[in-house]
Write a protein that holds these residues in place. Structure first.
Motif, PDB file in Angstrom:
ATOM      1  N   GLN A   1      14.748   1.365 -16.631  1.00  0.00           N
ATOM      2  CA  GLN A   1      15.869   2.312 -16.681  1.00  0.00           C
ATOM      3  C   GLN A   1      16.940   1.822 -15.723  1.00  0.00           C
ATOM      4  OE1 GLN A   1      18.775   4.357 -16.771  1.00  0.00           O
ATOM      5  NE2 GLN A   1      17.995   4.645 -14.700  1.00  0.00           N
TER       6      GLN A   1
ATOM      7  N   ASP B   1       0.181  10.366  -7.601  1.00  0.00           N
ATOM      8  CA  ASP B   1       0.841  10.015  -6.332  1.00  0.00           C
ATOM      9  C   ASP B   1      -0.241   9.669  -5.318  1.00  0.00           C
ATOM     10  OD1 ASP B   1       3.979  10.551  -5.374  1.00  0.00           O
ATOM     11  OD2 ASP B   1       2.555  10.325  -3.727  1.00  0.00           O
TER      12      ASP B   1
ATOM     13  N   ASN C   1      13.197   1.061  -7.868  1.00  0.00           N
ATOM     14  CA  ASN C   1      14.190   0.050  -7.490  1.00  0.00           C
ATOM     15  C   ASN C   1      13.607  -1.005  -6.563  1.00  0.00           C
ATOM     16  OD1 ASN C   1      16.662   0.575  -8.777  1.00  0.00           O
ATOM     17  ND2 ASN C   1      16.962   2.380  -7.498  1.00  0.00           N
TER      18      ASN C   1
HETATM   19  N1  LIG Z   1      16.473   3.031 -11.787  1.00  0.00           N
HETATM   20  C1  LIG Z   1      17.203   4.054 -11.385  1.00  0.00           C
HETATM   21  O1  LIG Z   1      18.228   4.379 -11.965  1.00  0.00           O
HETATM   22  C2  LIG Z   1      16.758   4.865 -10.201  1.00  0.00           C
HETATM   23  C3  LIG Z   1      17.443   6.032  -9.839  1.00  0.00           C
HETATM   24  C4  LIG Z   1      16.968   6.781  -8.774  1.00  0.00           C
HETATM   25  C5  LIG Z   1      15.853   6.332  -8.056  1.00  0.00           C
HETATM   26  N2  LIG Z   1      15.256   5.166  -8.431  1.00  0.00           N
HETATM   27  C6  LIG Z   1      14.094   4.635  -7.730  1.00  0.00           C
HETATM   28  O2  LIG Z   1      12.940   5.338  -8.178  1.00  0.00           O
HETATM   29  C7  LIG Z   1      11.946   5.311  -7.143  1.00  0.00           C
HETATM   30  C8  LIG Z   1      11.477   6.737  -6.867  1.00  0.00           C
HETATM   31  O3  LIG Z   1      12.571   7.482  -6.372  1.00  0.00           O
HETATM   32  P1  LIG Z   1      12.319   8.943  -5.792  1.00  0.00           P
HETATM   33  O4  LIG Z   1      13.661   9.496  -5.488  1.00  0.00           O
HETATM   34  O5  LIG Z   1      11.408   9.682  -6.686  1.00  0.00           O
HETATM   35  O6  LIG Z   1      11.561   8.583  -4.441  1.00  0.00           O
HETATM   36  P2  LIG Z   1      10.600   9.561  -3.581  1.00  0.00           P
HETATM   37  O7  LIG Z   1      10.494   8.923  -2.237  1.00  0.00           O
HETATM   38  O8  LIG Z   1      11.034  10.966  -3.721  1.00  0.00           O
HETATM   39  O9  LIG Z   1       9.189   9.433  -4.316  1.00  0.00           O
HETATM   40  C9  LIG Z   1       8.428   8.271  -4.363  1.00  0.00           C
HETATM   41  C10 LIG Z   1       6.987   8.704  -4.524  1.00  0.00           C
HETATM   42  O10 LIG Z   1       6.184   7.550  -4.830  1.00  0.00           O
HETATM   43  C11 LIG Z   1       4.925   7.777  -4.225  1.00  0.00           C
HETATM   44  N3  LIG Z   1       4.150   6.545  -4.195  1.00  0.00           N
HETATM   45  C12 LIG Z   1       4.228   5.500  -3.326  1.00  0.00           C
HETATM   46  N4  LIG Z   1       3.305   4.566  -3.645  1.00  0.00           N
HETATM   47  C13 LIG Z   1       2.644   5.030  -4.745  1.00  0.00           C
HETATM   48  C14 LIG Z   1       1.591   4.513  -5.549  1.00  0.00           C
HETATM   49  N5  LIG Z   1       1.024   3.331  -5.284  1.00  0.00           N
HETATM   50  N6  LIG Z   1       1.157   5.256  -6.600  1.00  0.00           N
HETATM   51  C15 LIG Z   1       1.719   6.462  -6.877  1.00  0.00           C
HETATM   52  N7  LIG Z   1       2.731   6.994  -6.139  1.00  0.00           N
HETATM   53  C16 LIG Z   1       3.169   6.289  -5.087  1.00  0.00           C
HETATM   54  C17 LIG Z   1       5.291   8.343  -2.858  1.00  0.00           C
HETATM   55  O11 LIG Z   1       4.187   8.965  -2.240  1.00  0.00           O
HETATM   56  C18 LIG Z   1       6.395   9.325  -3.242  1.00  0.00           C
HETATM   57  O12 LIG Z   1       5.892  10.612  -3.511  1.00  0.00           O
HETATM   58  C19 LIG Z   1      12.613   4.637  -5.950  1.00  0.00           C
HETATM   59  O13 LIG Z   1      12.277   3.256  -5.956  1.00  0.00           O
HETATM   60  C20 LIG Z   1      14.095   4.811  -6.237  1.00  0.00           C
HETATM   61  O14 LIG Z   1      14.882   3.824  -5.609  1.00  0.00           O
HETATM   62  C21 LIG Z   1      15.678   4.435  -9.479  1.00  0.00           C
END
Ligand SMILES: NC(=O)c1ccc[n+]([C@@H]2O[C@H](COP(=O)([O-])OP(=O)(O)OC[C@H]3O[C@@H](n4cnc5c(N)ncnc54)[C@H](O)[C@@H]3O)[C@@H](O)[C@H]2O)c1
Length: 319
Positions: free
Chosen positions: A148, A38, A125
C-alpha cells in the motif's frame, strides 16, 4: 445472508493502522474471519473482543479473532488466511533501520510456513523496500506480494485538488506512481489527470500543480506532525482495506499499488508504485498508462533509486 461471507484475512500488527484496517474489513461484512495479531499481550485479543461486541449494533457478522504473537515466535493462527496484511511497526525504527527489516523478515517466514498460498499486502514502512523484502523472504511469485503506497498518495492528491477547485473528490482522476517516500520519487501523473474529464493541466497553473505535488509528498509527515505521535491511520487503513477488498472480490478493479514491475514502463526487476489490475491471485497485471517524456524519465529515475533501497533492505535482513 448465508454464503455471503467467505475467506480469512490476517492483519499482523494491531496498532493504529492494523486495528483500523481490521475494523474496516470486518464492517464490510464480506469476510468470514479476520485474524488480528500483535506482540503486546492482550492487545489484539482486546481489540477483537471489542470489535465483536460492536457487531450487533453496526450490523456485521464477520468474526474477529485476536492472537498474541511472540517476537520470532510461531504464527500458526494465520494458517487459513487467503490474504495477509503486514501492519506491524517498530517504534525505534529510525534509529535502527535494520530492526524493521528483521521483524518483517521474521513475519514473512511465518507467512510462508503457515499461509503458503496467501496474497501479502504490506503496509509497514518503508513500504516499497519491505514489499521487496516480503517477496525475497517468502519466495512467493511476485504477483502475490504487493504494498500500500500510491493509492493513499493518489487519494491525497485528489483530496487537495478537489478542495482547491471546489469539486467532489470523485471528479478528480489522477494516479500517483513511483515510491511512497516523501521525495521526488513520488510522481503525480499530471499529463493524464482530469477533473470531470477536463485536463487538470488546463485548470491549474504550473505553480498550483507544484504546490499540490509538494503537499502530497509531505502529506504523511504533515499528519504525523499534527498528531504528535504515530502516523496517518484513517486514510492508510482505508487504502489497505480497499486493496484487500479488490483482491477478495476478484472483480477486475484497477488501483495504484506497489507492485513488481519487470518490463512495463521500460523498467525492470523492482517494486514500484503503478496502477495494477487486482484479483484473487494478487496483481493480475500492471496497467500501462500513457506518460509524458518528463514523467517517463522521472519514473525511470525513481525505479533506480527504489531498486537500490530495496536491495539495501534485503541486505539488512540478511545481516
Ligand atoms: N504504507 C502507508 O501508507 C503507511 C501509512 C501509515 C503507517 N504506515 C506504517 O504502518 C506501520 C504501522 O503503523 P501504526 O501507525 O499502526 O503503528 P503502531 O505503532 O500504532 O502499531 C504497530 C504495532 O505493531 C506491533 N508489532 C510489532 N512487532 C510485531 C510483530 N512481530 N507481530 C505483530 N505485531 C507487531 C506493535 O506492538 C504495535 O502494536 C508502521 O510501519 C507505519 O510506518 C504505513
Amino acid at each position: 445472508m448465508p454464503g455471503k461471507r467467505h475467506g480469512t484475512v490476517a492483519v499482523l500488527g494491531a496498532g493504529q493502522c492494523g486495528r483500523m484496517t481490521a475494523q474496516r474489513l470486518a464492517e464490510s461484512d464480506v469476510y468470514q474471519r479476520i485474524v488480528l495479531t500483535d506482540i503486546i499481550p492482550g492487545l489484539a485479543e482486546g481489540i477483537a473482543l471489542d470489535l465483536n461486541q460492536s457487531r450487533a449494533i453496526t450490523g456485521f457478522e464477520t468474526t474477529v479473532e485476536g492472537h498474541r504473537m511472540r517476537t520470532g515466535g510461531d504464527c500458526a493462527c494465520i494458517s487459513d488466511a487467503q490474504i495477509v496484511v503486514i501492519a506491524a511497526g517498530v517504534v525505534s525504527s529510525a534509529q535502527e533501520p535494520g530492526r524493521t527489516s528483521r521483524m518483517v523478515g521474521e513475519l514473512c517466514a511465518q507467512i510462508a510456513l503457515h499461509s503458503p498460498e496467501a496474497v501479502i499486502v504490506v503496509l509497514s514502512n518503508p513500504v516499497d523496500a519491505l514489499t521487496a523484502l516480503a517477496r525475497a523472504v517468502t519466495g512467493f511469485p511476485a504477483h502475490r506480494v504487493l504494498g500500500q503506497s500510491v493509492l493513499l498518495d493518489s487519494a491525497r492528491f485528489a483530496d487537495f485538488t478537489a478542495t482547491l477547485l471546489g469539486v467532489p473528490r470523485s471528479a478528480v482522476q489522477l494516479t500517483m506512481v513511483g515510491s511512497h517516500a516523501h521525495d521526488s520519487t513520488m510522481i503525480p501523473l499530471l499529463s493524464g489527470a482530469t477533473v470531470y474529464g477536463v485536463p487538470l493541466t488546463s485548470l491549474l497553473s504550473e505553480e498550483d500543480q507544484a504546490t499540490l505535488t509538494a503537499a502530497v509528498r509531505r502529506g504523511g509527515a504533515d499528519v504525523m506532525k499534527l498528531l504528535g505521535t504515530g502516523s496517518s491511520f484513517y486514510a492508510a487503513s482505508a487504502a489497505t482495506a480497499r486493496m484487500v477488498r479488490a483482491i477478495h472480490d476478484d472483480d477486475g478493479t484497477v488501483l495504484p499499488v506497489c507492485a513488481y514491475v519487470d518490463g512495463e514502463y521500460g523498467v525492470h526487476d523492482v517494486f514500484l508504485g503503478v496502477p495494477a489490475l487486482l484479483g484473487r491471485s494478487g496483481v493480475r497485471r500492471v496497467v500501462q498508462l500513457p506518460l509524458s517524456p518528463g514523467e517517463q524519465a522521472a519514473l525511470a529515475t525513481a525505479a533506480e533509486v527504489m531498486r537500490a533501497r530495496q536491495r539495501q533492505c534485503i541486505e539488512q535482513w540478511k545481516e
